[in-house]
Each structure stands twice: as structure tokens, then as C-alpha cells.
Scaffold this active site. Structure first.
Site, PDB file in Angstrom:
ATOM      1  N   GLU A  87      61.061 -58.858  -5.473  1.00 45.17           N
ATOM      2  CA  GLU A  87      59.835 -58.045  -6.355  1.00 45.17           C
ATOM      3  C   GLU A  87      58.639 -57.399  -5.081  1.00 45.17           C
ATOM      4  O   GLU A  87      57.685 -57.406  -5.767  1.00 45.17           O
ATOM      5  CB  GLU A  87      59.748 -58.863  -7.597  1.00 45.17           C
ATOM      6  CG  GLU A  87      60.618 -59.222  -8.495  1.00 45.17           C
ATOM      7  CD  GLU A  87      61.227 -57.819  -8.893  1.00 45.17           C
ATOM      8  OE1 GLU A  87      60.276 -56.864  -8.959  1.00 45.17           O
ATOM      9  OE2 GLU A  87      62.185 -57.876  -9.778  1.00 45.17           O
ATOM     10  N   HIS A  90      58.463 -54.923  -3.951  1.00 45.80           N
ATOM     11  CA  HIS A  90      58.140 -53.406  -5.245  1.00 45.80           C
ATOM     12  C   HIS A  90      55.759 -53.281  -4.973  1.00 45.80           C
ATOM     13  O   HIS A  90      55.253 -52.263  -5.076  1.00 45.80           O
ATOM     14  CB  HIS A  90      58.220 -53.395  -6.426  1.00 45.80           C
ATOM     15  CG  HIS A  90      59.797 -53.279  -6.439  1.00 45.80           C
ATOM     16  ND1 HIS A  90      60.079 -51.849  -6.090  1.00 45.80           N
ATOM     17  CD2 HIS A  90      60.462 -53.686  -7.090  1.00 45.80           C
ATOM     18  CE1 HIS A  90      61.237 -52.198  -6.301  1.00 45.80           C
ATOM     19  NE2 HIS A  90      62.287 -53.565  -7.330  1.00 45.80           N
TER      20      HIS A  90
END
Length: 503
Positions: free
Chosen positions: A166, A169
Site C-alpha cells: 500500500e 501505491h
């Protein structure tokens, strides 16, 4: 051996303590998770990227499988972050996120700091249902940009790989299988994907991956059963010729993930410690490294055998082994001729392939016997290893290659101890200078007909690259190419065990 391992463990521990990110919980200023909750109808690109529409070629942010719009990059290289109240009551989970950030900090030039008053920062919250992140650096917001990590779903087996996924991202990367060239490497089982989820398997137009080949091992690659209607049947898998490759690992950043981050953010100096990848990432090679061999003797050969620094295509290699340095009075020595060649090679590298690593080779027919003499004496091994580390660093080289032609009478255990001494000296020098550790490469002759041949597999844990070689006899071509030896050797196989990872 036990003493050696204990020494290395101590060095590693010191690096981790001084490099670890420290977070001081402040429940009074922490945001409540309910105030950060997403709308139930929130949509996600590629399953876990929040707050961004489907890609197009006109909005200026796509074009690679990472962001190309500078406004979405953390250009200061400093990323503030904060934990929600729920996370501050979960110290074990909070530490796993800090561990994830610590990997980025050690392997790239990005730095993570506890948020004070910054309006652009990562807000880590305990989402009850899923794992997700905003994409890239978002507009200023007093509540920050969300990185949602379910306490129950996002920390498989106590690992921080999903948190790393994550964060990737959040710094501006899409999933690996969204690349334009993905259909060359994986198959998509469209019949097992719901209609409203097929857009999660889209691929982008005009995408490249910062010059990197397809990475099955990326922490950003989908798993085989993601979005499946029937969870017993795959939705994405490697093509038949890559069927042995694993996809969807969440153990941590791959070597290629790290290289792409450093390319996106123009990282020119890497910290001392980098994580060990869990497997190879280049589908075209058994390893992500490609070695070239350059012999100084080739510069003086007549006819077709003549070879100079200008003849080498640097783009073919990720590392080059240059032979030979010499050993004088028990110390690594670089003669004037070799020094001049190294300078030419470094200049050519800087012009065509700045990431190329240059190793200096010693041994061969001239100095293998000298290595045997050094290896038999612990104090000589220690002195040689320490001086070699200093010589290589001052010469701007990246590692030491030992082309060891075994001499009868040297016990293999002595040679192994010599290599361990090199490994220890290079680790200490790296820690003292805050530099990427110098590499150790070996060329060993493992022909069982040779007396006391070295067990190459036994050396795997001790070095970074093993080149396994064998002798053959040069026939009538020996005189025509000007080869000075009665016998020539050929590299038959090359293994890289990636305990060292500056690439």
C-alpha cells in the site's frame, strides 16, 4: 564460524537500531478512525487504489506503471505520517507498519517522519474491511491521505508486506500486471472474473516500467485467485514457459521494486542495508544480473583476439569482472596498466550504463597459489581482507572477484574461512563508511577430476555471485587469436544468490 556469525549479527543489529523509525504515540492529537471511514459506495482502481479514476492518456499521470506527473511525487523525498487512535492502541500492528517504512528508508532515498503540522501526509487508519491507499502525493488535507490497513486482513502471518504494497501505491506505483507488456508473461482467465471487476485487470497504454523487465516477484503483483468467481480457479497466472514462477507474494519489496523506486525518485546514493529479495525477478534470466568478463591480457593479443575497453557494449551487463589485479606482499595491488583500463571502463560506464558494477578479479594462474598461502594463515587472511576493502573503495570499485584455481594441499575449509574473512571485512567497512557493501564474486573450477576441487554449492551462502567454470583445451585457434595459455577456461554456469543487492 559461530564467532563470525555472531559478529555479523551484531553489526546488523546496530544498523537496525540506528536506522529504525521512531514513533511517539499521541492519543490526544490522533484522529478517530470513524472520522476517516470511507463512503460505503467508494470505488477502487485495481482493487485497492482509492480516489483516482480509471487511467487515460490525457490526464497526465499515466504512461508508466508508476506516476509520471511530478505533482504526485514526494519530491522532497520526505514523507510525513501519522497513526489513527485505533492503531496507537495496537503497538504490534503499528510496529509492523514502521518496519515496512523502515525497509523503504534503508533501500531507497525516501525518508519517513512523524507528522507534526504538515498538511500532506500519510494517515494510517485501521479500516475494518480492507487494505487500500490513495495514489501518489495528494492535495493538502488536515486529515491526510488515507492508507487503510485492516488489523485482521492486512498483516498476514505477522508480516509487513501488505503495508509495503500500500505504501508503494502511496508513493506512486500501480500493480505490476497492469503493464502494457503483461500479456507476454501472464494469462487472464476472463471467464472467472465478475463483469463489474474486469476493469481491475485492465492494462495501460504506452506503459513502460522504468526499463525493468516484467517482475513476477513484485510485491505489487496480483495473486492467482484475486477477484475470482470460483476461488478454486485462477484468474491470473504465468504463461506456460514461466509456469514455475510464483506471483502475488506479500513478503516484501522485490529487487525490481527497489530499482524502480530509485529510478522514479532519482536516488543516487543508497543506504548501507537493503532487504534480501525473496526470489528472482527477471523472467528472461535465472537471475536479475548479467555478468561480463574483461581480461587485461586481451589488450595485448594479436589479430582477432585483441580486445580493448572501447569494444565492450556496457549495456549488455549489470556487472563486469575485470582481470587481473595482483597480490603483492599479501595485499591487493592495482598496477598502472590496470588502473588506466579501469578508468576507461568507468568512463564508458558513466556514458552508457551508470548502474553497471565493476568488480576487480584476482587469482588466476598467477596468484591462486598466493591466495592459498594467505588462506592458510588467519592473521594474513584478516589483513588481506581489510586492506582489500579499503583499496576497492578508494578505487571506486564495487566488489572483488576471486578466480581461484585450486592448488593441491589447501584444505577446502581453509578456503571457506578465507572467504568468510572477506565477507566480514566488507560488512564492517560498509558499516564504517555508510556505503553499499562491496560484493564478493567467485570463479571456481569444480571439475571433479581436479585434485581437491571446490564445492561451489557450499560457497552459496558466503558470497554474492558464483561463476562455475571448467577447463577445455584450446585447439588450433590458440595461435591465431594470440591466447597465451595452453589451456583456456569457459564460464559454464552463473548463479547469483542475491545476498547483496545494490542494483
Amino acid at each position: 564460524m559461530e564467532r563470525f556469525l555472531r559478529c555479523i549479527w551484531t553489526i546488523t543489529l546496530v544498523v537496525q537500531i540506528y536506522g529504525r523509525i521512531v514513533y511517539k504515540p499521541n492519543p490526544e492529537s490522533a484522529l478517530d478512525d470513524t472520522s476517516l471511514a470511507l463512503n460505503l459506495n467508494a470505488t477502487f482502481l485495481e482493487g485497492d487504489i482509492f480516489g483516482i479514476d480509471a487511467p487515460s492518456d490525457t490526464n497526465g499521470i499515466f504512461g508508466k506503471n508508476g506516476v509520471v506527473d511530478d505533482t504526485l511525487k514526494w519530491k522532497s523525498l520526505v514523507i510525513p505520517f501519522a497513526f489513527s487512535k485505533t492503531f496507537q492502541n495496537e503497538p504490534d500492528r503499528m510496529q509492523l507498519v514502521l518496519d515496512a517504512m523502515d525497509v523503504f528508508q534503508k533501500a531507497t532515498c525516501l525518508t519517513f517522519v512523524q507528522r507534526t503540522t504538515e498538511m500532506q501526509y500519510l494517515q494510517i487508519l485501521a479500516d475494518p474491511m480492507r487494505c487500500y491507499s490513495n495514489f501518489g502525493k495528494q492535495e493538502p488535507n488536515p486529515k491526510g491521505q488515507r492508507v487503510g490497513l485492516s488489523l485482521n486482513l492486512c498483516f498476514e502471518d505477522g508480516k509487513s508486506g501488505i503495508a509495503q504494497h500500500e505504501i508503494m501505491h502511496a508513493i506512486g506505483f500501480y500493480h505490476e500486471q497492469s503493464r502494457l507488456d503483461r500479456d507476454e508473461y501472464v494469462d487472464i482467465n476472463w471467464s472467472n472474473i465478475p463483469e463489474d471487476k474486469k476493469d481491475q485487470f485492465q492494462k495501460y497504454t504506452n506503459t513502460t516500467a522504468f526499463g525493468e523487465t516484467y517482475d513476477f516477484n513484485s510485491v505489487l503483483h496480483y495473486g492467482m485467485y484475486d477477484f475470482a468467481i470460483d476461488r478454486t480457479v485462477w484468474t491470473i497466472r504465468p504463461k506456460e514457459k514461466y509456469k514455475d514462477r510464483k506471483i502475488g507474494q506479500r513478503d516484501g519489496l522485490s529487487a525490481t521494486d527497489i530499482r524502480k523506486i530509485n529510478k522514479m525518485y532519482n536516488c543516487t546514493k543508497l543506504p548501507t542495508t537493503t532487504p534480501t529479495p525473496s526470489g528472482p525477478s527477471d523472467p528472461k534470466f535465472d537471475t536479475p544480473h548479467r555478468g561480463c568478463y574483461y581480461s587485461l591480457a586481451g589488450e595485448s593479443r594479436p589479430g582477432n583476439g585483441k580486445f580493448t575497453a572501447g569494444d565492450l557494449d556496457m549495456t549488455l551487463c549489470t556487472y563486469i569482472i575485470v582481470a587481473f589485479g595482483s597480490i603483492k606482499n599479501g595485499r591487493l595491488t592495482i598496477g598502472s596498466d590496470l588502473s588506466a583500463t579501469l578508468e576507461k571502463l568507468k568512463a564508458s560506464r558513466d556514458n552508457s550504463n551508470p548502474n553497471l558494477k565493476i568488480f576487480l578479479s584476482v587469482g588466476g594462474s598467477a596468484d591462486s597459489a598466493t591466495i592459498s598461502t594467505i588462506a592458510r594463515n588467519a592473521s594474513k587472511s584478516h589483513a588481506y581482507a581489510r586492506a582489500a576493502a579499503l583499496q576497492l573503495r578508494s578505487s571506486g570499485l564495487d566488489g572483488l572477484d576471486i578466480m581461484y584455481q585450486h592448488k593441491a594441499g589447501l584444505e577446502p575449509a581453509k578456503f571457506f574461512s578465507f572467504i568468510q574473512e572477506l565477507q566480514r571485512a566488507f560488512a564492517i567497512e560498509s558499516y564504517e563508511t555508510d556505503s553499499v557493501r562491496l560484493a564478493i564474486s567467485l570463479v571456481v573450477f569444480s571439475d571433479p577430476t581436479l585434485t581437491g576441487s571446490i564445492n561451489a554449492k557450499g560457497l552459496d551462502p558466503l558470497v554474492d555471485i558464483v561463476n562455475v567454470a571448467a577447463y577445455d583445451f584450446a585447439g588450433t585457434d590458440r595461435k591465431s587469436i594470440g591466447h597465451p595459455l595452453q589451456r583456456r577456461w569457459a564460464l559454464l554456469e552463473c548463479h547469483n544468490f542475491i545476498t547483496w543487492n545494490p542494483f
